[in-house]
Scaffold this motif. Structure first.
Motif, short mmCIF file in Angstrom:
data_model
loop_
_atom_site.label_atom_id
_atom_site.label_comp_id
_atom_site.label_asym_id
_atom_site.label_seq_id
_atom_site.Cartn_x
_atom_site.Cartn_y
_atom_site.Cartn_z
N PRO A 7 -4.04 -5.13 0.17
CA PRO A 7 -4.64 -6.14 -0.71
C PRO A 7 -3.66 -6.63 -1.77
N ARG A 8 -3.77 -7.93 -2.06
CA ARG A 8 -2.97 -8.57 -3.12
C ARG A 8 -3.88 -8.89 -4.28
N ILE A 9 -3.45 -8.50 -5.46
CA ILE A 9 -4.24 -8.76 -6.66
C ILE A 9 -3.42 -9.60 -7.62
N LEU A 10 -3.98 -10.72 -8.01
CA LEU A 10 -3.35 -11.61 -8.99
C LEU A 10 -3.85 -11.22 -10.37
N ILE A 11 -2.91 -10.99 -11.28
CA ILE A 11 -3.23 -10.64 -12.67
C ILE A 11 -2.90 -11.86 -13.52
N VAL A 12 -3.91 -12.43 -14.17
CA VAL A 12 -3.73 -13.61 -15.01
C VAL A 12 -4.03 -13.17 -16.44
N GLU A 48 0.02 -19.84 -3.83
CA GLU A 48 1.23 -19.19 -3.33
C GLU A 48 0.95 -17.83 -2.67
N VAL A 49 0.17 -16.98 -3.34
CA VAL A 49 0.02 -15.60 -2.86
C VAL A 49 -1.30 -15.32 -2.14
N GLN A 50 -2.26 -16.22 -2.25
CA GLN A 50 -3.56 -16.04 -1.62
C GLN A 50 -4.12 -14.63 -1.88
N PRO A 51 -4.46 -14.36 -3.13
CA PRO A 51 -4.91 -13.01 -3.50
C PRO A 51 -6.27 -12.65 -2.92
N ASP A 52 -6.48 -11.35 -2.80
CA ASP A 52 -7.77 -10.82 -2.37
C ASP A 52 -8.70 -10.62 -3.56
N LEU A 53 -8.11 -10.57 -4.76
CA LEU A 53 -8.86 -10.32 -5.99
C LEU A 53 -8.04 -10.85 -7.15
N ILE A 54 -8.72 -11.35 -8.19
CA ILE A 54 -8.04 -11.81 -9.40
C ILE A 54 -8.58 -11.03 -10.59
#
Length: 132
Positions: A7-12, A48-54
């Motif tokens: 899983p990819r997680i984007l942290i904003v 760009e990254v198509q996260p699974d969760l933000i």
């Protein structure tokens, strides 16, 4: 789920210290991370990254978390990406307001590390169940 299965997680998050802390927590769980400083950069990173969760702060410069979530929910490609609000908003009714806006979970700052880990696992598990 990313193509590699991790899983990819984007942290904003606009606060560098918080970004680093959240990244350490996410990576300690074995997940990939991508980082953004505000909602505008976050929207670009989503493509760009198509996260699974933000994991998303609410109060940020240029574009706040509410505006970013609203933009995500308008697009077919991004409307189902789950987003967890992580915020210093801790007034009565804030949790309900953020959940009603479309966040899947809410954590107040300072963030309890264990609560963040549990929220991440819970939302990724729910995402896998929705995909089946």
């Amino acid at each position: 789920m990313s193509t590699e299965g991790t899983p990819r997680i984007l942290i904003v998050e606009d606060n560098e210290r918080n970004r680093k802390l959240f990244r350490l927590i996410v990576e300690s769980l074995g997940f990939e991370t991508a980082l953004a400083n505000d909602g505008e950069q976050g929207l670009r990173m989503v493509e760009e990254v198509q996260p699974d969760l933000i994991l998303m702060d609410i109060q940020m410069p240029r574009m706040d978390g509410m505006a970013m979530l609203e933009r995500l929910r308008r697009e077919v490609r991004t409307r189902t990406i789950p987003a967890i609000a992580i915020t210093s908003f801790a007034m009565p009714g804030d949790r309900e307001r953020l959940l009603a806006a479309g966040f899947v979970d809410y954590l107040s700052k300072p963030v309890d590390t264990e609560a963040l880990q549990q929220a991440i696992r819970r939302q990724l598990r729910a995402g896998r169940e929705r995909a089946q």
